[in-house]
Enzyme design. Structure first.
Site, short mmCIF file in Angstrom:
data_model
loop_
_atom_site.label_atom_id
_atom_site.label_comp_id
_atom_site.label_asym_id
_atom_site.label_seq_id
_atom_site.Cartn_x
_atom_site.Cartn_y
_atom_site.Cartn_z
N ASP A 38 0.78 -1.23 0.17
CA ASP A 38 0.03 0.06 -0.06
C ASP A 38 0.96 1.26 -0.06
N SER A 90 -10.34 5.87 -5.40
CA SER A 90 -11.66 5.17 -5.19
C SER A 90 -12.77 6.48 -5.15
N THR A 105 -2.88 5.44 -10.99
CA THR A 105 -3.02 4.30 -10.27
C THR A 105 -4.01 3.18 -10.80
N THR A 137 -15.82 -2.34 -9.66
CA THR A 137 -17.00 -1.58 -9.20
C THR A 137 -18.32 -1.82 -10.31
N ASP A 138 -19.45 -1.45 -9.69
CA ASP A 138 -20.74 -1.58 -10.54
C ASP A 138 -20.65 -0.39 -11.36
N GLU A 139 -19.89 0.87 -11.01
CA GLU A 139 -20.05 1.94 -11.67
C GLU A 139 -19.53 2.04 -13.07
N TYR A 163 -13.37 8.46 -12.45
CA TYR A 163 -13.05 7.19 -11.46
C TYR A 163 -13.58 5.97 -12.33
N SER A 166 -11.60 5.11 -15.47
CA SER A 166 -10.34 4.30 -15.12
C SER A 166 -10.39 2.96 -14.61
N LYS A 167 -11.37 2.69 -13.92
CA LYS A 167 -11.65 1.37 -13.53
C LYS A 167 -12.02 0.40 -14.71
N ASN A 192 -21.91 -0.44 -3.85
CA ASN A 192 -21.51 0.44 -2.85
C ASN A 192 -21.31 -0.41 -1.40
N LYS A 202 -16.67 9.60 2.29
CA LYS A 202 -17.67 9.03 1.46
C LYS A 202 -19.09 9.05 2.23
P1 NAD Z 1 -9.92 3.31 -0.53
O1 NAD Z 1 -9.86 4.70 -1.05
O2 NAD Z 1 -10.52 3.16 0.88
O3 NAD Z 1 -8.54 2.56 -0.37
C1 NAD Z 1 -7.51 2.37 -1.30
C2 NAD Z 1 -6.26 2.08 -1.04
O4 NAD Z 1 -5.08 2.01 -1.93
C3 NAD Z 1 -5.57 2.98 0.01
O5 NAD Z 1 -5.10 2.38 1.18
C4 NAD Z 1 -4.38 3.75 -0.88
O6 NAD Z 1 -3.30 3.99 0.06
C5 NAD Z 1 -4.03 2.60 -1.71
N1 NAD Z 1 -3.41 3.03 -2.70
C6 NAD Z 1 -3.85 4.19 -3.68
N2 NAD Z 1 -2.94 4.19 -4.69
C7 NAD Z 1 -1.87 3.37 -4.49
C8 NAD Z 1 -0.69 3.14 -5.38
N3 NAD Z 1 -0.54 3.72 -6.31
N4 NAD Z 1 -0.23 1.99 -5.01
C9 NAD Z 1 -0.52 1.19 -3.69
N5 NAD Z 1 -1.53 1.56 -3.14
C10 NAD Z 1 -2.30 2.54 -3.69
O7 NAD Z 1 -10.71 2.03 -1.61
P2 NAD Z 1 -11.89 1.14 -0.97
O8 NAD Z 1 -13.14 1.97 -1.01
O9 NAD Z 1 -11.31 0.36 0.01
O10 NAD Z 1 -11.79 0.50 -2.56
C11 NAD Z 1 -10.99 -0.57 -2.77
C12 NAD Z 1 -11.18 -1.20 -4.09
O11 NAD Z 1 -12.69 -1.71 -4.14
C13 NAD Z 1 -11.07 -0.17 -5.19
O12 NAD Z 1 -10.41 -0.66 -6.39
C14 NAD Z 1 -12.55 0.48 -5.68
O13 NAD Z 1 -12.33 0.71 -7.18
C15 NAD Z 1 -13.20 -1.12 -5.36
N6 NAD Z 1 -14.52 -0.81 -4.87
C16 NAD Z 1 -15.06 -0.12 -3.81
C17 NAD Z 1 -16.27 0.09 -3.54
C18 NAD Z 1 -16.65 0.89 -2.44
O14 NAD Z 1 -17.85 0.96 -2.06
N7 NAD Z 1 -15.93 1.53 -1.59
C19 NAD Z 1 -17.26 -0.63 -4.28
C20 NAD Z 1 -16.85 -1.59 -5.34
C21 NAD Z 1 -15.75 -1.65 -5.65
O1 DAU Z 2 -21.00 1.82 -6.58
C1 DAU Z 2 -19.82 1.27 -6.09
C2 DAU Z 2 -18.90 2.73 -5.62
O2 DAU Z 2 -19.18 3.34 -4.34
C3 DAU Z 2 -17.27 2.46 -5.79
O3 DAU Z 2 -16.83 2.06 -6.77
C4 DAU Z 2 -16.57 3.80 -5.11
O4 DAU Z 2 -15.37 3.41 -4.83
C5 DAU Z 2 -17.38 4.22 -3.90
O5 DAU Z 2 -16.69 5.62 -3.49
C6 DAU Z 2 -18.82 4.47 -4.27
O6 DAU Z 2 -19.28 5.25 -5.10
P1 DAU Z 2 -20.28 6.54 -4.91
O7 DAU Z 2 -19.95 7.85 -5.65
O8 DAU Z 2 -21.76 5.68 -4.89
O9 DAU Z 2 -20.27 6.65 -3.18
P2 DAU Z 2 -20.34 7.97 -2.40
O10 DAU Z 2 -20.49 7.62 -0.97
O11 DAU Z 2 -19.35 9.25 -2.71
O12 DAU Z 2 -21.84 8.46 -2.76
C7 DAU Z 2 -22.91 7.64 -2.46
C8 DAU Z 2 -23.99 8.51 -2.97
O13 DAU Z 2 -24.35 9.57 -2.03
C9 DAU Z 2 -24.02 8.93 -4.21
O14 DAU Z 2 -25.18 9.06 -4.96
C10 DAU Z 2 -23.55 10.34 -3.99
C11 DAU Z 2 -24.15 10.82 -2.78
N1 DAU Z 2 -23.39 11.75 -1.89
C12 DAU Z 2 -22.12 11.56 -1.80
C13 DAU Z 2 -21.60 12.39 -0.68
C14 DAU Z 2 -20.18 12.03 -0.22
C15 DAU Z 2 -24.31 13.08 -1.33
O15 DAU Z 2 -25.25 13.08 -1.52
N2 DAU Z 2 -23.64 13.63 -0.59
C16 DAU Z 2 -22.13 13.40 -0.27
O16 DAU Z 2 -21.70 14.42 0.75
#
Ligand code: NAD
Ligand code: DAU
Length: 358
Positions: A38, A90, A105, A137-139, A163, A166-167, A192, A202
């Site tokens: 990481d 992310s 990344t 991700t589903d996005e 985002y 790129s995914k 999510n 988030k």
């Molecule tokens: P996050 O942002 O919390 O964590 C990302 C981690 O990657 C961090 O620890 C960061 O330091 C590390 N990182 C970033 N750039 C790096 C690099 N160049 N080299 C090494 N490490 C690096 O993300 P998350 O929410 O835990 O998501 C993890 C994975 O799951 C991502 O690939 C994201 O696209 C995917 N995902 C997230 C969600 C969600 O709801 N959060 C849902 C579906 C998929």
């Molecule tokens: O669907 C999977 C994705 O879920 C992951 O791939 C992403 O890494 C993760 O960040 C998440 O993306 P979202 O954009 O859906 O998550 P976020 O928490 O940023 O926002 C959730 C919803 O809430 C979205 O419709 C935007 C809205 N939102 C978000 C924030 C931060 C608000 O209304 N107000 C806010 O301040």
């Protein structure tokens, strides 16, 4: 049935889902070698793994997935047979402010891992039990209308944000490495997540922390956008099943069947906070809800069809949105020492940029 211990490299293991996955793997497979790679960007936090670093079978390496020399050395030196690739930029809002790091990344980093793994896997004689799991991700599927069927594994890609684009790029590279070189890859596309160790930027942690601080709750647009919420522990159990039982070259959608409108989720959270948090500065919490300028290009609705994962691999989630949300709120209430230091000057500057009008 006995299981041969694995030697797993977990990229992004200090982030939200990655660190939950490291805990899951340590608990389930204490005989395995676990190497966490990481870069510790703003989203990475070594505290997330503090209770595990004493273990002899766990190694933390601070480094960048774009560093080919480092990645190759780790594969060879640690005799890695399994990669769980979480490392990414992310957050959608940050990708709108500055897409560069996302391309670097998410696309170049994934490419670097794939190339290094291909070379290493060839050197080792192309073992059929090696695995490269790409967590996506589903996005990547874009946005659904109100009556559209949920995303399946065959839904065409239509990413709308830097985002998700790129995914999507990284998913295509992983797919191509299986198709062209036979690399034993797996792709998952999840909805999510929510749960412990979720960075404050988030939706759910942001709202939870703002309620505790008596700050307004910024809901984008009309609040009618829909997300399909899954407890992070259920995501981890699904990834475990995919690594052990998934077919190389396949994609598996992961989701909880929990479609909720943002505004309804925020109200649910407010009710829970009113119930569980003593001494709130503003009560009832929903008085803090403020509708703010929408996110540019904001996807309207996501929904995941996880039939393939459920029927072919036998996965089921353990939490409902009600049980998962309650646990999550309790975690944030009892872990102020975890999230308070994350509200740094740098974070405040980011907050100002996105929520200038609030
Ligand atoms: P996050 O942002 O919390 O964590 C990302 C981690 O990657 C961090 O620890 C960061 O330091 C590390 N990182 C970033 N750039 C790096 C690099 N160049 N080299 C090494 N490490 C690096 O993300 P998350 O929410 O835990 O998501 C993890 C994975 O799951 C991502 O690939 C994201 O696209 C995917 N995902 C997230 C969600 C969600 O709801 N959060 C849902 C579906 C998929
Ligand atoms: O669907 C999977 C994705 O879920 C992951 O791939 C992403 O890494 C993760 O960040 C998440 O993306 P979202 O954009 O859906 O998550 P976020 O928490 O940023 O926002 C959730 C919803 O809430 C979205 O419709 C935007 C809205 N939102 C978000 C924030 C931060 C608000 O209304 N107000 C806010 O301040």
């Amino acid at each position: 049935m006995s299981r041969t211990p694995r030697r797993i490299l977990i990229t992004g293991g200090a982030g939200f889902i990655g660190s939950n996955f490291v805990h899951h793997w340590c608990d389930r497979y204490p005989q395995d070698r676990i190497v966490v790679l990481d870069a510790l960007t703003y989203a990475g936090n070594r505290e997330n793994l503090a209770d595990l670093e004493e273990r002899a079978n766990v190694r933390f390496v601070q480094g960048d997935i774009c560093d080919r020399v480092l990645v190759e050395a780790l594969f060879r030196g640690e005799a890695i047979d399994t990669i769980a690739h979480f490392a990414a930029e992310s957050h959608v809002d940050r990708s709108i402010l500055g897409p560069d790091a996302f391309v670097r990344t998410n696309v170049v980093g994934t490419f670097t891992l794939l190339e290094a793994f291909r070379q290493y896997w060839n050197t080792m004689g192309q073992p059929s039990d090696y695995r490269f799991l790409h967590v996506s991700t589903d996005e990547v599927y874009g946005s659904l209308g109100p009556t559209d069927p949920a995303f399946s594994e065959t839904t065409p890609y239509a990413p709308n944000s830097p985002y998700s684009a790129s995914k999507a790029g990284s998913d295509h590279l992983v797919r191509a490495y299986h198709h062209t070189y036979g690399l034993p890859t797996l792709i998952t596309n999840c909805s999510n997540n929510y749960g412990p160790f979720h960075f404050p930027e988030k939706l759910l942690p942001l709202m939870c922390i703002n309620i505790l601080m008596g700050k307004s709750l910024p809901v984008y647009g009309d609040g009618q956008n829909i997300r399909d919420w899954l407890y992070v522990g259920d995501h981890c159990s699904a990834l475990d099943v995919v690594i052990h039982r998934g077919t190389p070259g396949e994609t598996y959608n992961i989701g909880g069947n929990n479609e909720v409108k943002n505004i309804d989720l925020v109200h649910k959270l407010c009710d829970l906070m009113d119930e569980l948090a003593p001494n709130l500065p503003v009560r009832p919490s929903h008085k803090l809800i403020t509708f703010v300028k929408d996110r540019p290009g904001h996807d309207r609705r996501y929904a995941i069809d996880a039939t393939k994962l459920r029927t072919e691999l036998g996965w089921t989630p353990a939490q409902t949105i009600d049980t998962g949300l309650r646990q999550t709120v309790q975690w944030y209430l009892t872990h102020r020492d975890w999230w308070q230091p994350l509200l740094s000057t740098e974070y405040q500057a980011y907050y100002q940029q996105v929520y200038a009008s609030v």
